[in-house]
Design an enzyme around this catalytic site. Structure first.
Site, PDB file in Angstrom:
ATOM      1  N   ASP A 241     -66.952  10.588  37.666  1.00  0.00           N
ATOM      2  CA  ASP A 241     -65.896  10.666  36.652  1.00  0.00           C
ATOM      3  C   ASP A 241     -66.268  11.745  35.557  1.00  0.00           C
ATOM      4  O   ASP A 241     -67.280  12.008  35.259  1.00  0.00           O
ATOM      5  CB  ASP A 241     -66.493   9.151  35.591  1.00  0.00           C
ATOM      6  CG  ASP A 241     -66.612   7.941  36.375  1.00  0.00           C
ATOM      7  OD1 ASP A 241     -66.211   7.967  37.591  1.00  0.00           O
ATOM      8  OD2 ASP A 241     -67.037   7.017  35.952  1.00  0.00           O
TER       9      ASP A 241
ATOM     10  N   PHE B 193     -74.921   6.653  32.873  1.00  0.00           N
ATOM     11  CA  PHE B 193     -73.498   6.323  33.161  1.00  0.00           C
ATOM     12  C   PHE B 193     -72.270   7.080  32.319  1.00  0.00           C
ATOM     13  O   PHE B 193     -72.941   7.533  31.348  1.00  0.00           O
ATOM     14  CB  PHE B 193     -73.208   4.784  33.499  1.00  0.00           C
ATOM     15  CG  PHE B 193     -73.687   4.288  34.731  1.00  0.00           C
ATOM     16  CD1 PHE B 193     -74.556   5.013  35.660  1.00  0.00           C
ATOM     17  CD2 PHE B 193     -73.075   3.082  35.225  1.00  0.00           C
ATOM     18  CE1 PHE B 193     -74.945   4.384  36.806  1.00  0.00           C
ATOM     19  CE2 PHE B 193     -73.482   2.630  36.589  1.00  0.00           C
ATOM     20  CZ  PHE B 193     -74.498   3.413  37.128  1.00  0.00           C
TER      21      PHE B 193
HETATM   22  C1  FRU Z   1     -66.397   4.639  37.390  1.00  0.00           C
HETATM   23  C2  FRU Z   1     -67.856   4.317  37.502  1.00  0.00           C
HETATM   24  C3  FRU Z   1     -68.093   3.869  35.979  1.00  0.00           C
HETATM   25  C4  FRU Z   1     -69.660   4.289  35.676  1.00  0.00           C
HETATM   26  C5  FRU Z   1     -69.909   5.272  36.793  1.00  0.00           C
HETATM   27  C6  FRU Z   1     -71.160   5.520  37.522  1.00  0.00           C
HETATM   28  O1  FRU Z   1     -66.086   5.375  38.544  1.00  0.00           O
HETATM   29  O2  FRU Z   1     -68.221   3.082  38.342  1.00  0.00           O
HETATM   30  O3  FRU Z   1     -67.818   2.703  35.382  1.00  0.00           O
HETATM   31  O4  FRU Z   1     -70.216   4.405  34.626  1.00  0.00           O
HETATM   32  O5  FRU Z   1     -68.561   5.343  37.599  1.00  0.00           O
HETATM   33  O6  FRU Z   1     -71.176   6.625  38.140  1.00  0.00           O
END
Ligand code: FRU
Length: 499
Positions: free
Chosen positions: A38, A97
């Site tokens: 992300d 995250f």
């Molecule tokens: C979305 C996600 C988020 C999380 C991140 C972990 O792609 O699952 O919800 O913060 O990726 O890498």
């Protein structure tokens, strides 16, 4: 211990990035080496757009999440900066995250991210705790604040999951700092929570603007909320969606809700909902507001369902979409490549009303790093059934984009692009034709293509695994059409900033 983990990542990425640089996409951002997912913290800071990203520098698969970092003056030319965060505290020891960023009134850069901590229960099972944490810095170095986590389980609505509480997106509005955060509610459905703060450190829960009603799964990851063209827009990425017609496919998808957000009652009233992108690889978009008032979106050009197959030959995996300017027309979110790209276009090839029938190429139209606009219109009385452009062709490799005016659809098919597995490679989606006429713009960059249909009414993004030598483009139609094409080469490139 703390600084060690981050400096190890910084040393590692410095070395690996310089080895990999010649292989990067030309004008799409990657982490340079290792894995990314992300986009995070997409916001202006001291006049430049900063973008952080979910990052595991040491391998081409997901691992303990760090935050990688890049910045740009024009959305084309990115400077990769040293990693910003490593999972080095007790409250984020299982990952930093996704999250957001903003510029503080005192000039510092504030990052709000999700800290993940797992604990083993007495019965051996794992309990997961997700909380929101702050790091403050100067655009390069960030320090996690001592009051972390700043948003914990105590601020959740009753029954809200502490294991699925993540991905804050933050912005300033009317002197307050707001955050939308994803949560799984007591009914096991995704919902978006809204929080408010005066300083980014102390937060209050304002309410739940929107919750999942049916198909779109137990978690609405990576929410974003903003106003655009007199409407309010709520975006999120859903886990485990049920398919619905040609609009939504099963698995991980994205949703755009358009409507009005009552800021006093904290309720989002929906007028329209649709997918954000109709391609195979698009997830977790985030937007920013430019100083000149444009809302720009960027997303991870991958999908969890296809992310287990990194191409053999590349030392990095994961790239961002090209940044897109957003607007709303007829209650649809329209996307168009940021205008800054025009300054990088060279070697124009312009073809007007070229008759297309049998599969053939058009002199001058070829390449793997292109900005190519096409307009197709029927030339016979009887309408064509199918017009196809095949790109990245050679030695049996090709990827097709086909238009079906009678069905009112477009279909992308990368089955023969060199992907090693038989997962989903085809998507078909609704587009509009005006008396058989359709136009679309194609951004092609080594390992990906993005299509923007009819001025951006639909966008579709997909990665490609095809050898770079496959650079031919062919056109065909079952009845003659006239094709107008405008092609440019693009010469921007990522570069590493030495700090
Ligand atoms: C979305 C996600 C988020 C999380 C991140 C972990 O792609 O699952 O919800 O913060 O990726 O890498």
């Amino acid at each position: 211990m703390t600084e060690k983990m981050l400096s190890k990542a910084r040393c590692y990425e410095r070395e690996k990035r310089s080895e990999a640089e010649s292989l990067w996409p030309v004008y799409h951002l990657t982490g340079g080496a290792g894995w990314i997912n992300d986009p995070n913290g997409f916001a202006f800071y001291h006049g430049e757009a900063h973008l952080f990203f979910q990052y595991y520098p040491y391998d081409v698969c997901w691992g303990p999440m760090h935050w990688g970092h890049a910045k740009t003056k024009d959305f084309i030319h990115w400077d990769l900066l040293p990693a910003a965060l490593a999972p080095d505290r007790d409250y984020d020891r299982d990952g930093c995250f996704s999250g957001g960023a903003l510029e503080m009134p005192d000039g510092r850069h504030l990052l709000l991210y999700t800290g993940v901590r797992k604990e083993e229960r007495d019965d051996g099972s794992k309990a997961v705790f997700q909380t929101q944490c702050v790091a403050v810095g100067d655009g390069i170095n960030y320090e996690k604040v001592s009051s972390n986590p700043v948003i914990g389980a105590d601020l959740l609505p009753e029954g809200g999951s502490t294991a699925d509480f993540r991905d804050p997106k933050i912005w300033w509005e009317d002197g307050f700092c707001y955050a939308v955060i994803a949560n799984r509610n007591r009914e096991n459905k995704g919902e978006v929570l809204l929080f408010r703060s005066t300083d980014g450190l102390q937060w209050d829960l304002l309410g739940v603007p929107l919750s999942c009603k049916e198909e779109s799964g137990p978690m609405w990851e990576c929410p974003d909320l903003f106003s655009l063209s007199g409407k309010d827009v709520l975006l999120h990425s859903a886990l485990g969606m049920r398919p619905s017609g040609m609009e939504f496919h099963p698995g991980n998808g994205t949703e755009c809700h358009i409507g009005s957000f009552d800021r006093k009652l904290c309720i989002f009233t929906e007028e329209a909902i649709h997918a954000i992108d109709y391609g195979l690889d698009f997830y977790a978009p985030q937007t920013l507001l430019t100083p000149d008032g444009r809302r720009v979106l960027i997303a991870w050009m991958q999908n969890w369902d296809s992310s287990g197959y990194p191409p053999d030959q590349l030392p990095f995996f994961g790239q961002m979409t090209f940044p897109r300017e957003l607007r709303i027309e007829n209650n649809r979110l329209c996307q168009w490549p940021v205008r800054e790209i025009e300054a990088y276009r060279t070697d124009p090839v312009i073809v007007k009303d070229f008759p297309v029938r049998e599969e053939n190429n058009i002199p001058g139209i070829h390449g793997r790093v292109l900005d190519l606009s096409l307009r197709i219109r029927p030339s016979e009385e009887e309408l064509y059934h199918c017009f196809t452009v095949k790109l990245a062709c050679k030695d049996g490799f090709y990827t097709e984009i086909s238009c079906y005016p009678e069905k009112g659809t477009m279909r992308i098919d990368r089955t023969r692009c060199g992907f090693p597995r038989d997962i989903a490679h085809v998507r078909e989606f609704r587009v509009s034709f005006r008396s058989g006429e359709i136009s679309f713009r194609l951004l092609l960059d080594r390992y990906s293509f993005e299509v923007f249909v009819n001025g951006g009414e639909q966008a579709a993004s997909s990665t490609l695994y095809t050898p770079l030598s496959a650079d031919e483009i062919f056109f065909s139609s079952d009845r003659e059409v006239l094709l107008t094409a405008e092609q440019y080469n693009l010469n921007g490139t990522c570069r590493e900033e030495t700090q």
